[in-house]
Design a protein around this motif. Structure first.
Motif, mmCIF file in Angstrom:
data_model
loop_
_atom_site.group_PDB
_atom_site.id
_atom_site.type_symbol
_atom_site.label_atom_id
_atom_site.label_comp_id
_atom_site.label_asym_id
_atom_site.label_seq_id
_atom_site.Cartn_x
_atom_site.Cartn_y
_atom_site.Cartn_z
ATOM 1 N N GLU A 7 35.397 40.111 46.360
ATOM 2 C CA GLU A 7 35.954 38.811 46.733
ATOM 3 C C GLU A 7 36.848 38.207 45.662
ATOM 4 O OE1 GLU A 7 31.827 37.995 45.001
ATOM 5 O OE2 GLU A 7 32.805 39.521 46.242
ATOM 6 N N ASN A 8 36.733 38.638 44.411
ATOM 7 C CA ASN A 8 37.549 38.048 43.351
ATOM 8 C C ASN A 8 38.757 38.904 42.984
ATOM 9 O OD1 ASN A 8 35.754 35.839 43.094
ATOM 10 N ND2 ASN A 8 34.373 37.131 41.894
ATOM 11 N N ILE A 9 38.970 39.992 43.726
ATOM 12 C CA ILE A 9 40.214 40.767 43.628
ATOM 13 C C ILE A 9 40.965 40.498 44.925
ATOM 14 C CG2 ILE A 9 41.252 43.025 43.244
ATOM 15 C CD1 ILE A 9 38.609 43.954 42.055
ATOM 16 N N HIS A 10 42.001 39.695 44.846
ATOM 17 C CA HIS A 10 42.600 39.105 46.036
ATOM 18 C C HIS A 10 43.731 39.933 46.632
ATOM 19 C CE1 HIS A 10 41.422 35.536 43.356
ATOM 20 N NE2 HIS A 10 40.441 35.710 44.227
ATOM 21 N N HIS A 11 44.259 40.860 45.873
ATOM 22 C CA HIS A 11 45.488 41.557 46.242
ATOM 23 C C HIS A 11 45.360 43.001 45.770
ATOM 24 C CE1 HIS A 11 49.590 42.924 45.003
ATOM 25 N NE2 HIS A 11 50.017 42.247 46.050
ATOM 26 N N PHE A 12 45.849 43.942 46.576
ATOM 27 C CA PHE A 12 45.735 45.359 46.212
ATOM 28 C C PHE A 12 47.113 45.939 45.919
ATOM 29 C CE2 PHE A 12 45.212 49.947 47.067
ATOM 30 C CZ PHE A 12 44.213 50.217 46.145
ATOM 31 N N SER A 13 47.379 46.137 44.643
ATOM 32 C CA SER A 13 48.599 46.805 44.209
ATOM 33 C C SER A 13 48.248 48.239 43.856
ATOM 34 C CB SER A 13 49.171 46.080 42.983
ATOM 35 O OG SER A 13 50.342 46.718 42.540
ATOM 36 N N ARG A 14 49.017 49.184 44.376
ATOM 37 C CA ARG A 14 48.734 50.610 44.226
ATOM 38 C C ARG A 14 48.367 50.956 42.774
ATOM 39 N NH1 ARG A 14 52.843 54.275 43.156
ATOM 40 N NH2 ARG A 14 53.326 52.675 41.633
ATOM 41 N N PRO A 15 47.126 51.410 42.487
ATOM 42 C CA PRO A 15 46.720 51.632 41.099
ATOM 43 C C PRO A 15 46.896 53.050 40.591
ATOM 44 C CG PRO A 15 44.781 51.600 42.498
ATOM 45 C CD PRO A 15 45.966 51.409 43.405
ATOM 46 N N VAL A 16 46.878 54.052 41.488
ATOM 47 C CA VAL A 16 46.964 55.438 41.048
ATOM 48 C C VAL A 16 48.011 56.185 41.861
ATOM 49 C CG1 VAL A 16 44.566 55.571 40.252
ATOM 50 C CG2 VAL A 16 45.126 56.227 42.606
ATOM 51 N N VAL A 17 48.510 57.262 41.275
ATOM 52 C CA VAL A 17 49.473 58.127 41.937
ATOM 53 C C VAL A 17 48.717 59.264 42.621
ATOM 54 C CG1 VAL A 17 51.425 59.694 41.585
ATOM 55 C CG2 VAL A 17 51.255 57.577 40.258
ATOM 56 N N ALA A 18 49.105 59.571 43.846
ATOM 57 C CA ALA A 18 48.496 60.687 44.578
ATOM 58 C C ALA A 18 49.118 61.985 44.078
ATOM 59 C CB ALA A 18 48.714 60.524 46.075
ATOM 60 N N ARG A 19 48.535 62.529 43.040
ATOM 61 C CA ARG A 19 49.127 63.698 42.389
ATOM 62 C C ARG A 19 48.891 64.998 43.158
ATOM 63 N NH1 ARG A 19 48.282 63.879 36.081
ATOM 64 N NH2 ARG A 19 50.093 65.217 36.317
ATOM 65 N N ASP A 20 48.140 64.925 44.239
ATOM 66 C CA ASP A 20 47.954 66.104 45.077
ATOM 67 C C ASP A 20 49.022 66.211 46.165
ATOM 68 O OD1 ASP A 20 46.866 63.772 46.155
ATOM 69 O OD2 ASP A 20 45.257 64.813 47.220
ATOM 70 N N ASN B 294 35.056 42.539 39.131
ATOM 71 C CA ASN B 294 34.887 41.457 40.095
ATOM 72 C C ASN B 294 34.085 40.317 39.484
ATOM 73 O OD1 ASN B 294 35.228 40.571 42.969
ATOM 74 N ND2 ASN B 294 32.996 40.597 42.915
ATOM 75 N N ASP B 295 33.062 40.657 38.687
ATOM 76 C CA ASP B 295 32.309 39.641 37.940
ATOM 77 C C ASP B 295 33.182 38.983 36.884
ATOM 78 O OD1 ASP B 295 29.974 39.992 39.335
ATOM 79 O OD2 ASP B 295 28.860 40.918 37.694
ATOM 80 N N LEU B 296 33.869 39.809 36.100
ATOM 81 C CA LEU B 296 34.709 39.295 35.019
ATOM 82 C C LEU B 296 35.756 38.321 35.560
ATOM 83 C CD1 LEU B 296 36.219 41.338 32.114
ATOM 84 C CD2 LEU B 296 37.740 39.995 33.557
ATOM 85 N N LEU B 297 36.401 38.708 36.658
ATOM 86 C CA LEU B 297 37.448 37.855 37.226
ATOM 87 C C LEU B 297 36.873 36.581 37.816
ATOM 88 C CD1 LEU B 297 39.672 40.582 38.934
ATOM 89 C CD2 LEU B 297 39.969 39.503 36.700
ATOM 90 N N GLY B 298 35.668 36.670 38.387
ATOM 91 C CA GLY B 298 35.024 35.460 38.891
ATOM 92 C C GLY B 298 34.776 34.455 37.786
ATOM 93 N N ASN B 299 34.333 34.945 36.637
ATOM 94 C CA ASN B 299 34.116 34.049 35.499
ATOM 95 C C ASN B 299 35.426 33.462 34.981
ATOM 96 O OD1 ASN B 299 31.257 33.911 34.958
ATOM 97 N ND2 ASN B 299 31.324 36.071 34.422
ATOM 98 N N ILE B 300 36.479 34.270 34.949
ATOM 99 C CA ILE B 300 37.778 33.753 34.505
ATOM 100 C C ILE B 300 38.289 32.703 35.479
ATOM 101 C CG2 ILE B 300 40.206 34.356 34.144
ATOM 102 C CD1 ILE B 300 39.225 37.051 33.024
ATOM 103 N N LEU B 301 38.164 32.968 36.770
ATOM 104 C CA LEU B 301 38.580 31.986 37.759
ATOM 105 C C LEU B 301 37.803 30.682 37.616
ATOM 106 C CD1 LEU B 301 38.907 34.368 40.835
ATOM 107 C CD2 LEU B 301 40.793 33.121 39.753
ATOM 108 N N ARG B 302 36.524 30.794 37.243
ATOM 109 C CA ARG B 302 35.741 29.567 37.054
ATOM 110 C C ARG B 302 36.283 28.736 35.898
ATOM 111 N NH1 ARG B 302 34.487 25.429 37.061
ATOM 112 N NH2 ARG B 302 32.520 24.369 37.503
ATOM 113 N N THR B 303 36.791 29.399 34.847
ATOM 114 C CA THR B 303 37.383 28.634 33.747
ATOM 115 C C THR B 303 38.678 27.967 34.176
ATOM 116 O OG1 THR B 303 38.705 30.465 32.777
ATOM 117 C CG2 THR B 303 36.399 30.274 32.089
ATOM 118 N N ILE B 304 39.418 28.603 35.082
ATOM 119 C CA ILE B 304 40.649 27.996 35.589
ATOM 120 C C ILE B 304 40.334 26.735 36.381
ATOM 121 C CG2 ILE B 304 42.585 28.326 37.194
ATOM 122 C CD1 ILE B 304 42.532 31.293 36.399
#
Length: 514
Positions: A157-170, A398-408
């Motif tokens: 829930e705290n990762i709001h957007h999916f930007s392609r993270p890896v290359v399909a090397r196969d 997801n935990d780390l980002l939730g805590n950062i969002l709480r500081t925002i």
């Protein structure tokens, strides 16, 4: 008004704690922008220098289409074939740029409002490797890894957007890789997706894929759920010709675009933080001018993403304080012009989930987010200086980002939140807040509780196996991959897409019946 004081027993408190979170402690689009590493005079100097560079130095290797459009709008070319951008043209591109638009999910509940200093967390990168969940070793990334990453993020829930993270090397063929990258991302998550496209000739096929998923071209243009990321420059101050053609084709097809400059301080941009920032800002603004000349109403995201090198070796390093402050400065420049902005943060140099990983990622993501970046990419999963991704890290992040969002979200000092009447009531009564209705009412709305972070006593932790956070995250990731297969693309649509396109993920890999 004072809240009714009411004592409750342990059983009632437990029931209250398990109640649905009608008012969650964090959410997508929290307002930020209070952190400003640049003083007003420094921000103005960055702006003026960027304008000057564009007007007097310009960029080389412009495409014929770009030259034609920029010159028709008042630009000019030099004897050494550099394209110059007059100040009034750059100011037009900034002043009339689209603001306050939506990056749509395939389902409306995943829509992201890109406006002001609203912050969203994202994956990202083009890592060639993954840290294997089972062997705990790095290996080449595959199309399955990309789909699996999307599936996990779909549950975070705290990762709001999916930007392609890896290359399909196969997949060796660029056209097949681009198409299957889009399909793997779009089938793995209903959140907004961003990908890059290697060649302009590959854009139409990906557009057709998106049109069919959306139900038609008009439907996709009305609610585009995929952004094309374009590194339109090869620093220093040179256009990437093929990427510029991709940019033009993507805009024409109706995609939102992310305009990226990613010079490396000390190698392809100045060694100083300020110099690297100025160059990245100038290069990104040049892309914005071209994007708006192609379509004045384009949904374009200002994305200067300068990187830092370890000048002892020349290798990229993403975990230092230099990278963190550089991206915070880039985010501030986006806020300076109120442009939709994306920053790169969280590209730790750590090779696994350890203290280095948490320290470096927390520092960089926190600073970019507090500076007001609308989309913080590489904030989750990325490690090893952009060379590897950990599926387990999405869960712990997801935990780390939730805590950062709480500081925002901040302190929110209001009379209701300060609750002076509750303080007075407690001080005149039992002398503690544990049984107060006010405490029960706010324990879910005001406090973020980690999913894998451990807050138990040492004894309880040891009795339960003394697992490290990485071990717990790995178990959670494996559980998701074993049981969760998104179904926002219907079975009928999946079959139609396979009949029309060269889809390499099998139905079995996607948990679908044959």
């Amino acid at each position: 008004m004072s809240e009714t004081k009411q004592r409750r027993g342990r059983k009632s408190r437990i029931q209250q704690a398990k109640a649905p979170e009608d008012n969650p402690p964090v959410w997508p689009g929290l307002e930020s922008g209070r952190f400003k590493p640049l003083s007003p005079s420094e921000a103005t100097l960055i702006e003026e220098t960027a304008f000057q560079l564009l007007e007097t130095l310009g960029l080389s290797q412009a495409t014929p289409s770009m030259i034609e459009q920029v010159v028709a709008a008042g630009g000019q070319t030099t004897d050494d074939d550099r394209l110059l951008f007059p100040r009034d043209l750059v100011e037009w591109a900034i002043e009339d740029a689209q603001r306050g638009f939506t990056l749509c999910g395939q389902v409306p509940e995943n829509d992201l409002r890109i406006e002001g200093a609203r912050v969203h967390m994202s994956t990202g990168g083009a890592a060639p490797g993954v840290f294997d969940l089972d062997t705990h070793e790095y290996r080449d990334s595959t199309l399955q890894d990309l789909y699996d990453a999307a599936r996990i993020v779909d549950r975070m829930e705290n990762i709001h957007h999916f930007s392609r993270p890896v290359v399909a090397r196969d997949i060796d063929d660029n056209a097949a890789m681009d198409l299957n990258t889009a399909f793997a991302c779009l089938s793995g998550t209903s959140k907004h997706v961003s990908i890059s496209i290697t060649e302009p000739r590959n854009v139409p096929e990906i557009a057709k894929l998106c049109y069919q998923i959306a139900g038609g071209e008009a439907e996709f243009r009305a609610r585009p759920f995929l952004t094309v990321m374009v590194c339109h420059v090869v620093p220093p101050m040179r256009f990437a010709e093929e990427a510029c053609d991709v940019l033009e084709a993507a805009i024409t097809a109706g995609f939102p675009v992310q305009l990226i400059s990613a010079g490396q301080a000390g190698a392809t941009s100045p060694a100083t933080i300020a110099g690297s920032l100025v160059q990245a800002v100038a290069e990104t603004l040049a892309g914005l001018v071209f994007a708006r000349l192609v379509d004045p109403n384009v949904k374009a995201i200002f994305a200067p993403k300068p990187l830092v090198a370890d000048l002892r070796t020349g290798s990229m390093c993403g975990g230092g304080g230099e990278q963190a402050i550089l991206m915070a400065g880039a985010a501030q420049m986006g806020r300076h012009w109120d442009l939709p902005t994306s920053s790169i943060a969280g590209i730790t140099d750590a090779k696994r989930l350890d203290a280095q990983y948490g320290a470096e990622k927390s520092l960089a993501v926190t600073m970019a987010a507090h500076a007001g970046s609308n989309i913080v990419t590489q904030a989750a999963g990325m490690m090893s200086s952009l060379l590897g991704v950990s599926h387990a890290a999405y869960v712990s992040d997801n935990d780390l980002l939730g805590n950062i969002l709480r500081t925002i979200r901040g302190v929110e000092a209001t009379p209701e939140n300060i609750a002076a009447d509750v303080i007075a009531s407690v001080c005149k009564g039992e002398g503690h807040y544990l049984g107060e209705q006010h405490t029960f009412n706010r324990m879910k709305s005001d406090y973020f509780y980690p999913e894998v972070g451990d807050r138990r006593s040492p004894r309880e932790w040891q009795e339960d196996g003394a697992l490290r956070v990485g071990d717990v995250a790995r178990q959670k990731a494996r559980e998701i991959l074993d049981h969760y297969y998104p179904a926002h693309l219907s079975d009928d649509l999946d079959r139609k897409l396979r009949a029309r396109f060269d889809i390499r993920l099998t139905r079995a890999q996607m948990g679908r019946l044959s």
